[in-house]
Design a protein around this motif. Sequence first.
Motif, PDB file in Angstrom:
ATOM      1  N   ALA A 493     105.421  -5.609 -50.873  1.00 30.95           N
ATOM      2  CA  ALA A 493     104.801  -4.956 -52.025  1.00 30.95           C
ATOM      3  C   ALA A 493     105.814  -4.779 -53.158  1.00 30.95           C
ATOM      4  O   ALA A 493     105.490  -4.986 -54.335  1.00 30.95           O
ATOM      5  CB  ALA A 493     104.228  -3.603 -51.609  1.00 30.95           C
ATOM      6  N   ARG A 494     107.040  -4.415 -52.797  1.00 30.58           N
ATOM      7  CA  ARG A 494     108.075  -4.206 -53.822  1.00 30.58           C
ATOM      8  C   ARG A 494     108.414  -5.517 -54.527  1.00 30.58           C
ATOM      9  O   ARG A 494     108.547  -5.565 -55.763  1.00 30.58           O
ATOM     10  CB  ARG A 494     109.322  -3.594 -53.179  1.00 30.58           C
ATOM     11  N   ARG A 495     108.530  -6.608 -53.782  1.00 29.01           N
ATOM     12  CA  ARG A 495     108.842  -7.902 -54.390  1.00 29.01           C
ATOM     13  C   ARG A 495     107.739  -8.340 -55.350  1.00 29.01           C
ATOM     14  O   ARG A 495     108.012  -8.869 -56.427  1.00 29.01           O
ATOM     15  CB  ARG A 495     109.042  -8.972 -53.308  1.00 29.01           C
ATOM     16  N   TYR A 496     106.487  -8.108 -54.945  1.00 28.98           N
ATOM     17  CA  TYR A 496     105.375  -8.482 -55.825  1.00 28.98           C
ATOM     18  C   TYR A 496     105.446  -7.702 -57.131  1.00 28.98           C
ATOM     19  O   TYR A 496     105.300  -8.270 -58.223  1.00 28.98           O
ATOM     20  CB  TYR A 496     104.031  -8.235 -55.136  1.00 28.98           C
ATOM     21  N   HIS A 497     105.659  -6.379 -57.029  1.00 31.21           N
ATOM     22  CA  HIS A 497     105.687  -5.574 -58.251  1.00 31.21           C
ATOM     23  C   HIS A 497     106.878  -5.934 -59.131  1.00 31.21           C
ATOM     24  O   HIS A 497     106.771  -5.917 -60.368  1.00 31.21           O
ATOM     25  CB  HIS A 497     105.724  -4.078 -57.929  1.00 31.21           C
ATOM     26  N   ASP A 498     108.012  -6.262 -58.550  1.00 36.43           N
ATOM     27  CA  ASP A 498     109.173  -6.654 -59.354  1.00 36.43           C
ATOM     28  C   ASP A 498     108.853  -7.903 -60.181  1.00 36.43           C
ATOM     29  O   ASP A 498     109.323  -8.049 -61.316  1.00 36.43           O
ATOM     30  CB  ASP A 498     110.376  -6.928 -58.449  1.00 36.43           C
ATOM     31  N   ALA A 499     108.018  -8.801 -59.593  1.00 35.56           N
ATOM     32  CA  ALA A 499     107.649 -10.035 -60.291  1.00 35.56           C
ATOM     33  C   ALA A 499     106.439  -9.848 -61.198  1.00 35.56           C
ATOM     34  O   ALA A 499     106.265 -10.599 -62.167  1.00 35.56           O
ATOM     35  CB  ALA A 499     107.378 -11.142 -59.279  1.00 35.56           C
ATOM     36  N   HIS A 500     105.597  -8.860 -60.883  1.00 39.98           N
ATOM     37  CA  HIS A 500     104.370  -8.641 -61.649  1.00 39.98           C
ATOM     38  C   HIS A 500     104.211  -7.137 -61.927  1.00 39.98           C
ATOM     39  O   HIS A 500     103.398  -6.457 -61.282  1.00 39.98           O
ATOM     40  CB  HIS A 500     103.138  -9.140 -60.874  1.00 39.98           C
ATOM     41  N   PRO A 501     104.971  -6.575 -62.847  1.00 38.08           N
ATOM     42  CA  PRO A 501     104.918  -5.132 -63.096  1.00 38.08           C
ATOM     43  C   PRO A 501     103.513  -4.668 -63.478  1.00 38.08           C
ATOM     44  O   PRO A 501     102.813  -5.325 -64.265  1.00 38.08           O
ATOM     45  CB  PRO A 501     105.889  -4.948 -64.274  1.00 38.08           C
ATOM     46  N   ALA A 502     103.107  -3.553 -62.894  1.00 32.77           N
ATOM     47  CA  ALA A 502     101.752  -3.036 -63.146  1.00 32.77           C
ATOM     48  C   ALA A 502     101.733  -1.977 -64.246  1.00 32.77           C
ATOM     49  O   ALA A 502     100.670  -1.645 -64.759  1.00 32.77           O
ATOM     50  CB  ALA A 502     101.179  -2.443 -61.858  1.00 32.77           C
ATOM     51  N   ILE A 503     102.911  -1.437 -64.586  1.00 35.29           N
ATOM     52  CA  ILE A 503     102.990  -0.366 -65.574  1.00 35.29           C
ATOM     53  C   ILE A 503     103.866  -0.827 -66.721  1.00 35.29           C
ATOM     54  O   ILE A 503     105.042  -1.171 -66.523  1.00 35.29           O
ATOM     55  CB  ILE A 503     103.527   0.926 -64.951  1.00 35.29           C
ATOM     56  N   ALA A 504     103.302  -0.870 -67.921  1.00 35.56           N
ATOM     57  CA  ALA A 504     104.029  -1.333 -69.103  1.00 35.56           C
ATOM     58  C   ALA A 504     104.542  -0.138 -69.900  1.00 35.56           C
ATOM     59  O   ALA A 504     103.764   0.753 -70.267  1.00 35.56           O
ATOM     60  CB  ALA A 504     103.130  -2.202 -69.976  1.00 35.56           C
ATOM     61  N   LEU A 505     105.859  -0.142 -70.160  1.00 39.04           N
ATOM     62  CA  LEU A 505     106.482   0.908 -70.958  1.00 39.04           C
ATOM     63  C   LEU A 505     106.856   0.352 -72.333  1.00 39.04           C
ATOM     64  O   LEU A 505     107.288  -0.804 -72.437  1.00 39.04           O
ATOM     65  CB  LEU A 505     107.741   1.433 -70.265  1.00 39.04           C
ATOM     66  N   GLU A 506     106.685   1.151 -73.344  1.00 35.56           N
ATOM     67  CA  GLU A 506     107.102   0.760 -74.693  1.00 35.56           C
ATOM     68  C   GLU A 506     107.949   1.871 -75.280  1.00 35.56           C
ATOM     69  O   GLU A 506     107.773   3.052 -74.957  1.00 35.56           O
ATOM     70  CB  GLU A 506     105.898   0.494 -75.579  1.00 35.56           C
TER      71      GLU A 506
END
Length: 510
Positions: A493-506
């Motif tokens: 799960a961690r590897r997937y999120h590192d490659a496909h972030p679900a939370i966008a920060l600006e």
Amino acid sequence: MSQPVLPTPRGDGSLLLRRIGIDTLQESVVYMHADCHVCRSEGFEAQARVEVHLNGRAIIATLNVVDPGLLAVDEAGLSNSAWRALNAAAGDRATVSHAPALDSMSQVRAKIYGNRLDAPAFDAIVADVAAGRYPDIHIAAFLSACAGGRMNVQETIALTRAMVAAGERIDWGRAPIADKHCVGGLPGNRTTPIVVAIVAAAGLTMPKTSSRAITSPAGTADVMETLTRVDLDVTAMRRVVEREGGCLVWGGALTLSPADDVLIRVERPLDLDSDAQLVASVLSKKIAAGATHALIDIPVGPTAKVRSDEDFLRLQRLIEQVADANGLNLRVLRTHGGQPVGRGIGPALEAHDVLAVLRGAAHAPVDLRMRALALAAHLLEFCGHSRPGQGQSEAWRLLDSGAAWAKFQAICEAQGGLREPALAPLREPVLAASAGYVAAIDNRRLARVAKLAGAPSAAAAGLELHVRLGDDVEAGQPLFTLHAQAPGELAYARRYHDAHPAIALEGHPA
């Protein structure tokens, strides 16, 4: 070299049954030796559909042919589901023959080629699906042929009626009978247990049947199973409802629209959930369970299941037309679907959120509480319990007074007892790489992360969300915490999120 001595087949052509211990979900599979006399005499080949007879019972199963070593030539191995369906026991012998011709497949082929189907065609297909005559590959073909806007309103009405007719239909002998459903696509949106508790505490009848997750990290049945027993039959369900006015049970344990649960099982790995199938699935369950008034929650957002006003209006029209054709009073609500609801995503984590709201805990997620209150208020007014404009105050009173929590406990006790949901042994926070504010949350990616962590199969797995849209975030601050029961799933799960972030920060504007 001498040839091995093979067992002499019995004159009745029967085969000794063995439980192979292979989990094929609900699909029945039979395994036979390549040199089996029945295989040879009947001309069976791998993947053939066969009928297995034992003590007056019969199932249709898919044949797998095995090399020497696993089975003797006079044995037939059964998958776990086939063994249960036949109620087989050690030492039993069964006969195996060709399965009857599946005439309704001609209708499926017609649909594949773009033809419209009439009511008798859907009746035949659904009856065969409910009876277990379709292998998964044929079910997948049917689902695919009906997806992508290939079903019109009349076909959806016919499919819904066929799904109701294939099983039992409950008549509660009174009205109104309330129901509520969310079309999904919004992680953590577990309002149903709270709504049922409020509505039943108000004195209305709400026999809620729910499905397990199809494409999400948790369905209502998965969440409730961490709290109480949900696999009740119709008799037990009636007993709970007559005693407490409501229930929260798994529809797959009932004989209400039984084809729906077979279709859902195949939809899950296909990640397929078309409008027509969704409407037929939802409304057939409501109608079969005896509902007279149903509230449908449709969250709309850029990464929800329904993404635009156009999609919402199309789905709303279809649901209303099919409900009207089946005599079901229906109200559709458009709700905000821009981000997950509550904190937990996954069966046990969502159950903790539900309990916090019902118990009135200070840490209860405010958004889950407010959504549940709004839905309950609509349902109280829709069913005539509260006057227009007064449902909200009544729903608040029932929740804040503890009446809803008392009713929820009573329902769970009637279903088999209330227990606290488990917590996962492995947890890992996912931290913000930089400071900023939460500009977007991708519902689909976040749901995917929770599923890769093990949800819903591992009930305690998933994630706990720590931020909402618009929140200010410091570098190194936890965005969410992964929960898992196995190190491999946590890392996956961690590897997937590192490659496909679900939370966008600006960053904040200057």
